[in-house]
Design an enzyme around this catalytic site. Structure first.
Site, PDB file in Angstrom:
ATOM      1  CG  HIS A  30     -52.554  13.688  95.329  1.00  0.00           C
ATOM      2  ND1 HIS A  30     -52.236  15.024  95.411  1.00  0.00           N
ATOM      3  CD2 HIS A  30     -51.382  13.007  95.452  1.00  0.00           C
ATOM      4  CE1 HIS A  30     -50.931  15.145  95.572  1.00  0.00           C
ATOM      5  NE2 HIS A  30     -50.382  13.947  95.602  1.00  0.00           N
ATOM      6  CG  HIS A 263     -50.644   8.639  95.015  1.00  0.00           C
ATOM      7  ND1 HIS A 263     -51.026   8.548  96.326  1.00  0.00           N
ATOM      8  CD2 HIS A 263     -49.760   9.682  94.954  1.00  0.00           C
ATOM      9  CE1 HIS A 263     -50.407   9.483  97.030  1.00  0.00           C
ATOM     10  NE2 HIS A 263     -49.630  10.178  96.221  1.00  0.00           N
ATOM     11  CD  GLU A 412     -39.302  14.689 122.744  1.00  0.00           C
ATOM     12  OE1 GLU A 412     -39.449  13.765 121.905  1.00  0.00           O
ATOM     13  OE2 GLU A 412     -38.688  14.527 123.818  1.00  0.00           O
ATOM     14  CG  HIS A 473     -28.833  16.862 126.487  1.00  0.00           C
ATOM     15  ND1 HIS A 473     -28.440  15.789 125.712  1.00  0.00           N
ATOM     16  CD2 HIS A 473     -29.823  16.412 127.288  1.00  0.00           C
ATOM     17  CE1 HIS A 473     -29.156  14.736 126.059  1.00  0.00           C
ATOM     18  NE2 HIS A 473     -30.010  15.089 126.999  1.00  0.00           N
TER      19      HIS A 473
HETATM   20  C1  LIG Z   1     -44.616  13.858 105.782  1.00  0.00           C
HETATM   21  C2  LIG Z   1     -44.899  13.634 104.336  1.00  0.00           C
HETATM   22  N1  LIG Z   1     -44.030  12.915 103.602  1.00  0.00           N
HETATM   23  C3  LIG Z   1     -44.239  12.746 102.285  1.00  0.00           C
HETATM   24  C4  LIG Z   1     -45.340  13.283 101.678  1.00  0.00           C
HETATM   25  C5  LIG Z   1     -45.547  13.129 100.173  1.00  0.00           C
HETATM   26  N2  LIG Z   1     -46.642  12.195  99.927  1.00  0.00           N
HETATM   27  C6  LIG Z   1     -47.875  12.619  99.650  1.00  0.00           C
HETATM   28  S1  LIG Z   1     -48.965  11.365  99.472  1.00  0.00           S
HETATM   29  C7  LIG Z   1     -47.768  10.226  99.729  1.00  0.00           C
HETATM   30  C8  LIG Z   1     -48.096   8.768  99.703  1.00  0.00           C
HETATM   31  C9  LIG Z   1     -49.188   8.471 100.628  1.00  0.00           C
HETATM   32  O1  LIG Z   1     -49.710   7.208 100.411  1.00  0.00           O
HETATM   33  P1  LIG Z   1     -51.151   6.883 100.953  1.00  0.00           P
HETATM   34  O2  LIG Z   1     -51.316   7.452 102.302  1.00  0.00           O
HETATM   35  O3  LIG Z   1     -51.371   5.430 100.781  1.00  0.00           O
HETATM   36  O4  LIG Z   1     -52.099   7.705 100.008  1.00  0.00           O
HETATM   37  P2  LIG Z   1     -52.873   7.174  98.737  1.00  0.00           P
HETATM   38  O5  LIG Z   1     -51.877   6.486  97.867  1.00  0.00           O
HETATM   39  O6  LIG Z   1     -53.913   6.259  99.232  1.00  0.00           O
HETATM   40  O7  LIG Z   1     -53.424   8.405  98.099  1.00  0.00           O
HETATM   41  C10 LIG Z   1     -46.544  10.824  99.964  1.00  0.00           C
HETATM   42  C11 LIG Z   1     -45.297  10.095 100.227  1.00  0.00           C
HETATM   43  C12 LIG Z   1     -46.213  14.026 102.477  1.00  0.00           C
HETATM   44  N3  LIG Z   1     -47.297  14.615 101.993  1.00  0.00           N
HETATM   45  N4  LIG Z   1     -45.989  14.166 103.802  1.00  0.00           N
END
Ligand SMILES: Cc1ncc(C[n+]2csc(CCOP(=O)(O)OP(=O)(O)O)c2C)c(N)n1
Length: 664
Positions: A30, A263, A412, A473
């Protein structure tokens, strides 16, 4: 622009390009986020962050958490530039097998990485735990502001703020007035599927202001504004700070900046060359740190080392000034000391009458807290039921930063992730809720295990014996879930003495431990068994047996009482039985083949397991010819004694099933 300014700008662009080079070479990763957040990250590290290149665990350091863990090349680049152990060759190995630069930052793997991140917002929530941990540590040591003023700095992206965890954890952080927490929101308005306008249009600043945070809005690509914001955040009292920085993802890339295309994919050789050219770098060269940038960073490294040495002098003077008792207490806290005779001391307070293990556990942990100063924690609004309140240890908060009880509220997942942060700041945290709600904590359990963090989960109401609350539960599949997490040890004690041994094993462990405790009362095992046979630390032990036994009955937790009763009935019929209490598969698996054979001899293939939960996995111990009595369906709302009869969890029903199984 003067020369220094030019070098500073070049240094930030170096971060951009090294990150993009790493992703390009790996052909995976990324680049966009590191390129967009480079201004903030470099300024923070160069101008503000307290760290010691000679000692990544230096107690005086600030914490840096890259919650947007997918932007891992950002932290690797910083760790390289600021002398924390990564070389240019390491950066070239990004995402390769055995590399020090794995896909997402991993604690314990890469020097200087404070917490494993990647699951979005988990780092942010753990950072809240670090902020709590640092406040607690300072107050419990009695250190002054001039010595202990460490901050926790976080970089989070849009994804972190979309995740529910950020709500839970940041709401608590605001409530607790954690002014040592400074979060940068890399607000580039881009996530994987495109502009965040398609899913995320709330006013994050207003939301955080409502939580009680200090909000600063800046252009996140402007160094002057970044410096001013961090300075302001550092002196803000009584509130955590959220710096909302508008940034451009992929900044520097002529054609991809601001677009989702950068990204999560390499820029591509052509675009990377254009980026280098645009930023004044040689497009033909990769992984280059210009000489003036190197000098700037080396000067910072030298300055940080000198500051750390100065700080150490003050710290040593402070420790030397403590009286004998305070010094011993500080050492026990910082070393997370656990007395060698902890098991005997906890056994001595185990109630010697029929008790629920949640209650005996509650009594035992009072003693544990007395013996182990590093033990801190709390429950997600269930202390009266889970019995996990540390009496006389104070409630953590602005009125008492030294309080060892943390009231998490009904949060939690935040509790689990905050506990991870606490474990990373030098305590042995416990966290507690009903076992069925461990589902809400699964990501935290997994991350604790992945990071091998020493912490303890007290999950009570551990089966359908919960009774009237009904199937919502009554845990069924949670035990199996715990047992499938690598590195997590699960212990389900059968009664009060086992509960004491389970607590001792948990305190002496070197990774996360789940303690499964009952709501219902359980009889203690015979005194002789307790004195001569009981050994929870081995995971399983023989409670009783007959000479030439040809049936093994094994159980965990509350069902040990049931098989003890069933064995008595079978013996009346002349059936020779061995009774095995098996509180922990993981501890048993750690034993020698000889010990395992001594408990479960291969020659005896008639085996029955009894556990008030999914039977999933018991085949491993009962074998092909074995029988597993469990509950492979959801429970029901009714008094627990009735359910026990209904589901066959009485001595009579088990004895009958065993006789049938043996064909007798
Ligand atoms: C809990 C979780 N869900 C999904 C992902 C997959 N994922 C990685 S980056 C991303 C998008 C994040 O967007 P942003 O925070 O705006 O990052 P940027 O585009 O600025 O790099 C996703 C959905 C992950 N790493 N963790």
């Amino acid at each position: 622009m003067n020369c220094k300014c030019e070098t500073f700008k070049k240094a930030i662009d170096t971060v951009r390009i090294l990150a993009a080079d790493g992703v390009q070479k790996a052909n995976s990763g990324h680049p966009g986020m590191p390129m967009g957040a480079a201004d903030y990250a470099f300024t923070l590290w160069n101008d503000f962050l307290k760290f010691n290149p000679d000692d990544p665990n230096w107690i005086g350091r600030d914490r840096f958490v890259l919650s947007a863990g997918h932007g891992s090349m950002l932290i690797y680049t910083l760790l390289h530039l600021f002398g924390m152990g990564l070389t240019i060759d390491d950066l070239k190995q990004f995402r390769q097998f055995g590399s020090k630069c794995p896909g997402h930052p991993e604690y314990g793997h890469t020097r200087g990485v404070e917490v494993t991140t990647g699951p979005l917002a988990s780092g942010l929530a753990s950072a809240v735990g670090m902020a709590i941990g640092l406040k607690q540590q300072k107050a419990r040591l009695g250190a002054c502001d001039c010595l202990f003023d460490q901050k926790v700095y976080v970089i989070s992206g849009d994804g972190c703020f979309m995740e529910g965890t950020s709500h839970e954890a940041c709401s608590l952080a605001g409530h607790l007035k954690l002014d040592n927490l400074i979060v940068f929101y890399d607000s580039n308005k881009i996530s994987i599927e495109g502009d965040t306008d398609i899913t995320f249009t709330e006013d994050v600043g207003a939301r955080f202001a409502a939580y009680g945070w200090n909000i600063i809005n800046i252009n996140g690509n402007c160094v002057k504004q970044i410096r001013a914001a961090i300075q302001m955040a550092k002196v803000t009292k009584g509130k955590p700070t959220l710096i909302i920085g508008k940034t451009t993802i992929g900044k520097g890339s002529p054609n991809l900046a601001g677009k989702e295309a950068c990204h999560g994919a390499p820029l591509g050789a052509e675009e990377l060359a254009l980026t280098k050219e645009a930023l004044g770098f040689d497009p033909q060269k990769s992984f280059v740190v210009p000489a003036d940038v190197r000098k700037l960073c080396n000067d910072t490294i030298a300055a940080r080392k000198a500051e750390a040495a100065e700080w150490d002098k003050k710290y040593n003077k402070f420790i030397a000034s403590l009286d004998k008792d305070a010094k011993a207490a500080a050492k026990a806290l910082l070393d997370k000391a656990v007395p060698k005779d902890i098991c005997a001391q906890l056994m001595a307070v185990a109630p010697q009458k029929a008790t629920a293990t949640r209650a005996s556990g509650g009594t035992i942990m009072q003693k544990a807290a007395e013996l182990v100063p590093a033990l801190v924690g709390g429950s997600a609004d269930l202390n009266p039921s889970t019995k996990t309140y540390l009496k006389g240890a104070g409630d953590f908060g602005p009125e008492n930063w030294a309080g060892r009880n943390i009231h998490y509220g009904v949060r939690e997942l935040a509790m689990g992730l905050i506990s991870n942060g606490l474990a990373l700041t030098g305590t042995i945290p416990f966290s507690s809720t009903f076992m069925v709600f461990s589902d809400y904590m699964k990501p935290a359990l997994r991350l604790a295990a992945l990071q091998n963090l020493h912490e303890i989960y007290v999950f009570t109401h551990d089966s359908f014996f919960v009774g009237e609350d009904g199937p919502t539960h009554q845990p069924i599949e949670q035990l199996a879930m715990f047992r499938t997490i690598p590195g997590l040890t699960t212990i389900r004690p059968a009664e009060a003495n086992e509960a004491a041994q389970a607590w001792a094993a948990a305190l002496q462990a070197n990774g996360p431990v789940v303690l499964c405790m009952t709501r219902q009362n359980l009889n203690n095992l015979d005194e002789e068994v307790v004195a001569k046979k009981m050994d929870v630390s081995k995971g399983a032990y023989v409670v009783s047996d007959d000479k030439n036994f040809d049936l093994i009955l094994m159980a965990s937790g509350s069902e040990v009482n049931v098989i003890v009763g069933a064995a008595a009935l079978l013996r009346e019929k002349g059936i020779k039985v061995r009774v095995v209490s098996m509180p922990s598969w993981e501890l048993f698996e750690k034993q020698s083949a000889k010990y395992k054979e001594s408990v479960l001899p291969k020659a005896v293939t008639k085996r029955i397991s009894v556990e008030a939960a999914s039977t999933f996995g018991w085949a491993r111990y009962v074998g092909q010819n074995g029988l597993s009595i469990g509950l492979d369906h959801f429970g029901a709302s009714a008094p627990c004694d009735l359910l026990a009869k209904q589901y066959g969890f009485t001595p009579e029903a088990v004895a009958e099933a065993a006789a049938k199984y043996l064909g007798k």
